[in-house]
Design an enzyme around this catalytic site. Structure first.
Site, PDB file in Angstrom:
ATOM      1  N   ASP A 204      44.763  34.582  40.920  1.00  0.00           N
ATOM      2  CA  ASP A 204      44.165  34.851  42.236  1.00  0.00           C
ATOM      3  C   ASP A 204      44.885  34.028  43.303  1.00  0.00           C
ATOM      4  OD1 ASP A 204      43.162  32.442  41.227  1.00  0.00           O
ATOM      5  OD2 ASP A 204      41.361  32.563  42.448  1.00  0.00           O
ATOM      6  N   HIS A 517      47.790  38.939  34.156  1.00  0.00           N
ATOM      7  CA  HIS A 517      46.743  39.001  35.183  1.00  0.00           C
ATOM      8  C   HIS A 517      47.156  38.025  36.287  1.00  0.00           C
ATOM      9  CE1 HIS A 517      42.632  40.021  36.507  1.00  0.00           C
ATOM     10  NE2 HIS A 517      42.705  38.836  37.092  1.00  0.00           N
ATOM     11  N   ASP A 559      48.254  42.070  26.106  1.00  0.00           N
ATOM     12  CA  ASP A 559      49.117  41.992  27.290  1.00  0.00           C
ATOM     13  C   ASP A 559      48.741  43.113  28.241  1.00  0.00           C
ATOM     14  OD1 ASP A 559      51.105  41.579  29.134  1.00  0.00           O
ATOM     15  OD2 ASP A 559      52.636  42.630  27.957  1.00  0.00           O
ATOM     16  N   GLU A 568      45.737  35.859  31.893  1.00  0.00           N
ATOM     17  CA  GLU A 568      45.907  35.316  33.231  1.00  0.00           C
ATOM     18  C   GLU A 568      46.851  34.111  33.163  1.00  0.00           C
ATOM     19  OE1 GLU A 568      42.267  34.518  35.397  1.00  0.00           O
ATOM     20  OE2 GLU A 568      43.363  34.065  37.253  1.00  0.00           O
TER      21      GLU A 568
END
Ligand SMILES: [Ca+2]
Ligand SMILES: [Ca+2]
Length: 588
Positions: A204, A517, A559, A568
Site C-alpha cells: 500500500d 501484492h 503468487d 505482499e
C-alpha cells in the site's frame, strides 16, 4: 495460470523443472510416509521436486540441495559446459518435514568449490541446474537495496534510475491533515503539517511509524556491521555521487520522513500517515485522496524513541546534524511515553488502513527496547533504572510487534555496564544454539519452524530475522561455523530451497513472484514486478481466502495479487533480508 501451476501436475521431470510441481496434498496418506525404505537406485521420476538455491551457491559456503523423494538416490553432478561428471554420490535417507508434509533426501555438495554451472542428473536425466559463484550475495544485496529506492514516496523515479520501472512522483505529503484522533491544543483537527519522503510501507501507499522503526534499526545495523562493504556498494540512485554511502542516503530518505512523525509541541509520535482507506490498484501519482496524521500512540512513541536513540548514537561521526535531531527526538518521545503509558493505539472508526497493534500487548518489549537504546545513547541513571525493572524479559527473534530482541542485541554489542553485556550475550548465544540444534534435526536444515510462530504472516521476514539473530550471536558461541552453515541454508530457503518451487524475491531466481501484492507492480504497464522485494511467504492462515495449493504451512503460498497474506511485500521483511544477504556478501 495459477490453476495450471498447481493442479494436474504430472510427477514427471519436465513438470518439476518448469513449474516446480508439488503434486497434490493428502494429509492422511502423506503424513504416514515417515519410514524410508533401504537405499537403492531409483528412477528419476521418483523425484517430485528439486529444492535448490536459484541464485547460486557461494563458492566458500555450504551447498545443500534437497530432493522431494521417499528413498535415498544416487545423484550425478555434471559440469554443464563439458558434460563431465564431477561428483557422484548417494543422498541421505529420506526425512519427513512436517511443515510441508513431505519427505526429502539431502544432497550435500559443500565440497564443490569450483565456480561454474552444474546439473543435477539421475539416471541420465537432468533434474535441475545450479551455479557456484563468488559474487552471489553482493549482486543480491544491490538488487534488494535498490528495492527500497523503488518504494520512495514523494519522489519521481526517472528512466536513468529506474529503467523500465520509471514512474512519476506521488504522495508529496506537504499537506497532511491532523486527524480528529490526533488533535491537540497546539494542533487541532485539520491543522496542516508536512510529512514528505519516506518509503511506502508495503503493498500500500501508507507510512507507519511502528513498522518503520524496526526496519530502520535493522538497515542501519547492517551498515554498521559492514561499513566498508556498504561504502563500496553503489546503488543507482540520485545520491550516488555524494560522499555518503548510498545505503545511508536511502536510509536518510526514510529518516527525514520519520522525524516528521513527532509532534514538536509535546514529543508524542503519530502512529501513521495514511489515507482513510486503502487505495485501489493505482500508480502513486493517481493517489490524490487526503492524507492524515493518525493518533499518537505508546507503540509508535516507544519504537520511535528507540530508533532515534540508536541513530543518534551511531550517526555522530556520519552526520552530526541528523544525530543531534535524533537525540532530541528520542528523549522527547520517551518523555511523552512516560507521561502517557496508557495511550494504546485504537483504530478510529473512519480509518481502515493498517493498525499495527496487537490485542493485549503490554508493550513491555517496546519499553525494554526504548530504555535499552536510551541508556546506551545517553548513559543516564533513569534509563538504566527503567531497563533494570524489565531485566526479566527474554530474548526472542525480533518482529515489528516483538522488539525486545533488538534491545538485547544492542546491549550485547554496546553495553558499557558489563553485567548487561554479559547477560545479553548469553541470551543471544542460548537462542542461536537452540536454533542451530533444532535446524540440524529438521529435514531441510532450516531454522524456520523451530518456533511456533514462525509460519505466520510474513514468514520470510521471520526467516530473515532468524539470520540476523544468528549473525549477531556468532561472536559469542563456541562453534560459529555451525551458525554460518545455518545462515547459508536459511538463505537457500528464501532463494529457492523450499517446497513451493519459488525463490521469494522478485528478480532474483529462475521462478520468482510475478504477481506481488504491491500496488506499483500491479498498476504499472511493466510485466515484471519491481525487483528486489521479498514476498511475505507461506503460512496456513489464508486470511485472504485466495485459492491456495495446500493447507500445509510451508506450501500455503500463491503468487497472486489476491494473496495479501502471502504475496505482499513490506519494508520490515526487506530490511532483515538486506541485513542477511549483506552479512554474507561482505565476506565475498
Ligand atoms: Ca551516496
Ligand atoms: Ca510488543
Amino acid at each position: 495460470m495459477k490453476k495450471q501451476l498447481f493442479s494436474g501436475c504430472a510427477i514427471g521431470l519436465s513438470a518439476v523443472l518448469l513449474i516446480g510441481c508439488q503434486g497434490t496434498d493428502n494429509i492422511a496418506s502423506e503424513s504416514s510416509i515417515q519410514a524410508p525404505s533401504k537405499p537403492k537406485q531409483q528412477p528419476a521420476d521418483e523425484v517430485a521436486a528439486v529444492l535448490y538455491n536459484q541464485i547460486g551457491y557461494q563458492a566458500n559456503m555450504a551447498k545443500l540441495i534437497y530432493l522431494q523423494a521417499n528413498n535415498a538416490l544416487t545423484v550425478d553432478v555434471v559440469d554443464r559446459n563439458n558434460q563431465q561428471s564431477v561428483i557422484s554420490k548417494l543422498t541421505s535417507e529420506a526425512q519427513f518435514w512436517p511443515h510441508a508434509g513431505k519427505n526429502f533426501v539431502e544432497l550435500d555438495l559443500t565440497e564443490l568449490s569450483q565456480v561454474g554451472e552444474y546439473q543435477i542428473v539421475i539416471d541420465g536425466e537432468v533434474l535441475a541446474s545450479f551455479r557456484v559463484a563468488n559474487d552471489v550475495y553482493t549482486r543480491a544485496t544491490k538488487i534488494i537495496a535498490q528495492g527500497f529506492y523503488f518504494n520512495r514516496a514523494s519522489h519521481e523515479i526517472s528512466f536513468e534510475y529506474g529503467g523500465k520501472f520509471n514512474r512519476a512522483a506521488g504522495h508529496m505529503d506537504q499537506q497532511v491533515k491532523i486527524h480528529h484522533s490526533a488533535a491537540s491544543a497546539h494542533r487541532p483537527e485539520g491543522t496542516v503539517v508536512p510529512s514528505p519522503k519516506g518509503w511506502y510501507d508495503a503493498g500500500d501507499y501508507n507510512k507507519y511509524t511502528v513498522n518503520s522503526a524496526i526496519s530502520m534499526y535493522t538497515m542501519l545495523r547492517a551498515y554498521l556491521k559492514h561499513p566498508s562493504f556498504f561504502q563500496q556498494l553503489k546503488l543507482n540512485i540520485p545520491e550516488q555521487f555524494n560522499s555518503t554511502a548510498d545505503i545511508l542516503d536511502e536510509l536518510f530518505w526514510q529518516l527525514d520522513w520519520f522525524l516528521t512523525m513527532q509532534d514538536p509541541n509535546d514529543g508524542g509520535v503519530y502512529h501513521k500517515v495514511t489515507t482513510l482507506n486503502f487505495s485501489g490498484k493505482i500508480m502513486p501519482e493517481a493517489g490524490l485522496e487526503p492524507r492524515y496524521m493518525i493518533a499518537k500512540s505508546i507503540g509508535a512513541s516507544l519504537d520511535f524513541a528507540a530508533t532515534t536513540a540508536y541513530f543518534a548514537r551511531h550517526l555522530q561521526d556520519i552526520d552530526a546534524e541528523r544525530a543531534k535531531l535524533c537525540a532530541q527526538a528520542a528523549e522527547q518521545a520517551y518523555k511523552w511515553a512516560k507521561a502517557n503509558p496508557d495511550k494504546i493505539y485504537v483504530q478510529p472508526d473512519d480509518v481502515k488502513t493498517g493498525a499495527y497493534v496487537v490485542t493485549g500487548d503490554d508493550y513491555s518489549d517496546e519499553w525494554f527496547w526504548a530504555a535499552a537504546e536510551l541508556a546506551l545513547t545517553f548513559d543516564a541513571k533513569d534509563y538504566w533504572q527503567d531497563l533494570t525493572q524489565l531485566q526479566a524479559i527474554e530474548m526472542s527473534v525480533p518482529t515489528w510487534s516483538d522488539v525486545q530482541g533488538l534491545g538485547w542485541i544492542s546491549l550485547a554489542e554496546e553495553a558499557n555496564a558489563q553485567q548487561w553485556q554479559y547477560k545479553a550475550q548469553q541470551k543471544l548465544k542460548a537462542l542461536a544454539e537452540h536454533m542451530s540444534i533444532m535446524a540440524n534435526q529438521s529435514a531441510i536444515k532450516v531454522s524456520l519452524g523451530v518456533f511456533d510462530d514462525d509460519f505466520v504472516w510474513g514468514s520470510n521476514g521471520n526467516m530473515a530475522n532468524h539470520i540476523m539473530v544468528l549473525d549477531a550471536a556468532k561472536a559469542y558461541v563456541a562453534d560459529p561455523a555451525s551458525l554460518n552453515r545455518l545462515i547459508a541454508t536459511n538463505l537457500d530457503y528464501i532463494f529457492g530451497t523450499n517446497p513451493t518451487g519459488y525463490s521469494f524475491v522478485s528478480g532474483l531466481g529462475s521462478q520468482t513472484p510475478m504477481h506481488l501484492h504491491h500496488r506499483v507492480s500491479e498498476a504499472d504497464d511493466v510485466l515484471d514486478p519491481v525487483p528486489g522485494l521479498v514476498a511475505g511467504g507461506p503460512h496456513a492462515g489464508q486470511q485472504d481466502q485466495c485459492d491456495y495449493p495446500s493447507k500445509f504451512p510451508a506450501l500455503s503460498y500463491v503468487d497472486d495479487w489476491c494473496s495479501y497474506a502471502t504475496n505482499e511485500t513490506a519494508i520490515n521483511w526487506n530490511a532483515p533480508l538486506l541485513y542477511a544477504v549483506a552479512s554474507v556478501a561482505s565476506e565475498e
